[in-house]
Write a protein that holds these residues in place. Structure first.
Motif, short mmCIF file in Angstrom:
data_model
loop_
_atom_site.label_atom_id
_atom_site.label_comp_id
_atom_site.label_asym_id
_atom_site.label_seq_id
_atom_site.Cartn_x
_atom_site.Cartn_y
_atom_site.Cartn_z
N ALA A 1 -17.60 5.93 -4.99
CA ALA A 1 -16.97 7.17 -5.46
C ALA A 1 -16.92 7.21 -6.99
O ALA A 1 -17.18 8.25 -7.60
CB ALA A 1 -15.56 7.28 -4.88
N GLN A 2 -16.58 6.09 -7.61
CA GLN A 2 -16.53 6.03 -9.07
C GLN A 2 -17.90 6.29 -9.67
O GLN A 2 -18.04 7.00 -10.68
CB GLN A 2 -15.99 4.67 -9.54
CG GLN A 2 -14.51 4.45 -9.24
CD GLN A 2 -14.26 3.82 -7.87
OE1 GLN A 2 -15.10 3.93 -6.98
NE2 GLN A 2 -13.12 3.17 -7.70
N ARG B 1 -20.36 8.02 -8.42
CA ARG B 1 -20.72 9.43 -8.28
C ARG B 1 -20.06 10.26 -9.37
O ARG B 1 -20.70 11.13 -9.98
CB ARG B 1 -20.28 9.94 -6.91
CG ARG B 1 -21.11 9.44 -5.74
CD ARG B 1 -20.48 9.88 -4.44
NE ARG B 1 -21.20 9.39 -3.28
CZ ARG B 1 -20.68 9.25 -2.08
NH1 ARG B 1 -19.41 9.57 -1.87
NH2 ARG B 1 -21.41 8.80 -1.08
N GLN C 1 -27.10 7.57 -9.06
CA GLN C 1 -26.28 8.70 -8.59
C GLN C 1 -26.50 9.95 -9.42
O GLN C 1 -26.09 11.05 -9.01
CB GLN C 1 -24.80 8.30 -8.61
CG GLN C 1 -24.43 7.22 -7.59
CD GLN C 1 -24.65 7.67 -6.15
OE1 GLN C 1 -24.53 8.85 -5.82
NE2 GLN C 1 -25.00 6.72 -5.29
N ASP D 1 -14.50 5.29 -15.11
CA ASP D 1 -13.53 5.94 -14.22
C ASP D 1 -12.12 5.76 -14.76
O ASP D 1 -11.89 5.05 -15.75
CB ASP D 1 -13.66 5.40 -12.80
CG ASP D 1 -13.44 3.89 -12.75
OD1 ASP D 1 -12.26 3.48 -12.82
OD2 ASP D 1 -14.42 3.14 -12.64
N LEU E 1 -12.65 11.94 -10.45
CA LEU E 1 -13.15 11.82 -9.08
C LEU E 1 -12.92 13.12 -8.32
O LEU E 1 -11.91 13.79 -8.53
CB LEU E 1 -12.46 10.68 -8.34
CG LEU E 1 -13.10 9.29 -8.44
CD1 LEU E 1 -13.02 8.76 -9.86
CD2 LEU E 1 -12.45 8.33 -7.47
N THR F 1 -12.33 14.64 -2.40
CA THR F 1 -12.77 13.91 -1.20
C THR F 1 -13.01 12.45 -1.51
O THR F 1 -12.68 11.57 -0.70
CB THR F 1 -14.06 14.53 -0.64
OG1 THR F 1 -15.03 14.63 -1.71
CG2 THR F 1 -13.80 15.93 -0.09
N ASP F 2 -13.55 12.16 -2.70
CA ASP F 2 -13.79 10.77 -3.09
C ASP F 2 -12.46 10.04 -3.30
O ASP F 2 -12.31 8.88 -2.92
CB ASP F 2 -14.61 10.71 -4.38
CG ASP F 2 -16.07 11.05 -4.14
OD1 ASP F 2 -16.50 10.96 -2.98
OD2 ASP F 2 -16.76 11.41 -5.10
N ARG F 3 -11.49 10.73 -3.89
CA ARG F 3 -10.19 10.10 -4.14
C ARG F 3 -9.48 9.76 -2.83
O ARG F 3 -8.86 8.73 -2.68
CB ARG F 3 -9.33 11.03 -5.00
CG ARG F 3 -8.14 10.34 -5.64
CD ARG F 3 -7.41 11.30 -6.55
NE ARG F 3 -8.23 11.68 -7.68
CZ ARG F 3 -8.40 10.94 -8.78
NH1 ARG F 3 -7.81 9.76 -8.85
NH2 ARG F 3 -9.14 11.35 -9.76
N GLY G 1 -11.02 9.11 -0.04
CA GLY G 1 -11.75 8.00 0.56
C GLY G 1 -11.33 6.65 -0.01
O GLY G 1 -11.16 5.68 0.72
N ILE G 2 -11.07 6.61 -1.33
CA ILE G 2 -10.61 5.38 -1.97
C ILE G 2 -9.22 5.02 -1.46
O ILE G 2 -8.93 3.86 -1.18
CB ILE G 2 -10.60 5.54 -3.50
CG1 ILE G 2 -12.03 5.64 -4.03
CG2 ILE G 2 -9.89 4.37 -4.16
CD1 ILE G 2 -12.12 5.91 -5.50
#
Length: 269
Positions: free
Chosen positions: A81-82, A84, A110, A234, A257, A260-262, A264-265
C-alpha cells in the motif's frame, strides 16, 4: 517471514555469491542470527546447501553470478500500500511529454499503473516496467542493452557506450536498499555502477522509499544526500529521518494512502 520463505531466500542467495554470510542472510530476511544458523543447519542436513564457517555456500556453485539483495518477487510483497501511494505521488511530478528515467525496483514498478494514462519518454532498466508500459500505455519506452538479471528483473550493461549515454532526462526515479546520513545505499557493486551511470543523465534525482528504508543499512554508498533533489515516502517516516532530509535541503513529499489501502493496513495489523 515464514520459514519456507526464508529458506527460499537463503537458497537464492547462495546461488548468487561464493559464500552467503550469516550477516548477509539476516539483512535479506530480517531474521536473527540464531534463526538463520538454524535454517542453514536444516538446509545442510537436507543437502540443499553446504554449511561453512560464518555462513553457507551452494553445493553446485553457479557459473553466472547474480546480484546481491532480495529477489524482486520477495520485495514486491512488502509494504504494498505504501509503495502504491509513493508511486502515485511520483507520477504526479511528471508532465506530458517529459523524458524520465525509472530505475528497476518494486516501488518504482508501481508507477506503471498511473503512467498508463500518460504519454512520456521513459528509459528504464526494468524488464517488467518496460513490458507493462508497452502493453498498457502509449509511452515511448527505451531499454539499455545488457544482461537480464532474473532475480531482480533488471537489465545491466557493463559497457559505457550504451543508449543511456545519449538520453537526457528531466528526472530519474529510483528506490534504494537504504537511505541514511551518508546517502543512498545499495547491496551490489555492479548495481551501483549501472545506477550511477543513469543518475548522471538526469537533472533531478527523485528517491522513492517507504519509511522502513530509513532504518536499513548497507556497506555500499550509491550517492551522497547532496545529489538527491526529492524524497517521496509514506506517513510513517520518523521525525529524525525528516530532519535529516531537511538539513540536507532535500524536498520531502509524504504520500497519502488511499482509503482502501489504509483499511487494508489496519486489518493486517
Amino acid at each position: 517471514m515464514h520459514e519456507s520463505e526464508r529458506h527460499r531466500i537463503i537458497l537464492s542467495a547462495v546461488q548468487e555469491r561464493p559464500v552467503a554470510t550469516v550477516v548477509d542472510l539476516c539483512s535479506l530476511t530480517g531474521a536473527s542470527e540464531a534463526t538463520i544458523r538454524r535454517d542453514i543447519a536444516t538446509l545442510h542436513v537436507q543437502k540443499k546447501l553446504r554449511r561453512v564457517r560464518g555462513g553457507a555456500e551452494a553445493i553446485a556453485p553457479p557459473q553466472f553470478v547474480g546480484l546481491a539483495g532480495r529477489p524482486f518477487s520477495v520485495n514486491e510483497t512488502f509494504n504494498i500500500a505504501q509503495k502504491r501511494a509513493i508511486a502515485r505521488a511520483a507520477v504526479d511530478l511528471c508532465d506530458e511529454g517529459d523524458a524520465i528515467i525509472i530505475n528497476g525496483g518494486t516501488t518504482t514498478f508501481q508507477m506503471v499503473h498511473p503512467l498508463s494514462a500518460r504519454r512520456l519518454q521513459v528509459l528504464t532498466n526494468s524488464f517488467p516496467i518496460a513490458e507493462h508500459l508497452l502493453k498498457h500505455s502509449r509511452n515511448t519506452v527505451l531499454l539499455p542493452g545488457g544482461a537480464i538479471y532474473r532475480e531482480q528483473n533488471i537489465i545491466l550493461s557493463p559497457f559505457d557506450n550504451d543508449v543511456t549515454r545519449n538520453f537526457y532526462a528531466r528526472r530519474m526515479f529510483m528506490g534504494a536498499q537504504g537511505l541514511g546520513p551518508l546517502g543512498l545505499m545499495e547491496a551490489d557493486p555492479l548495481l551501483i555502477q549501472a545506477e550511477q551511470k543513469l543518475i548522471g543523465q538526469a537533472d533531478e534525482l527523485v528517491v522513492l522509499v517507504d519509511s522502513s528504508k530509513f532504518r536499513n543499512r548497507s556497506s555500499l554508498i550509491l550517492c551522497p544526500l547532496s545529489r538527491i533533489h526529492t524524497v517521496i515516502t509514506d506517513d510513517r517516516i520518523e521525525d529524525r529521518a525528516a530532519q535529516m532530509l531537511e538539513a540536507a535541503e532535500i524536498r520531502l513529499i509524504v504520500a497519502e494512502l488511499a482509503t482502501t489501502d489504509r483499511k487494508g493496513i489496519a486489518q493486517e495489523e
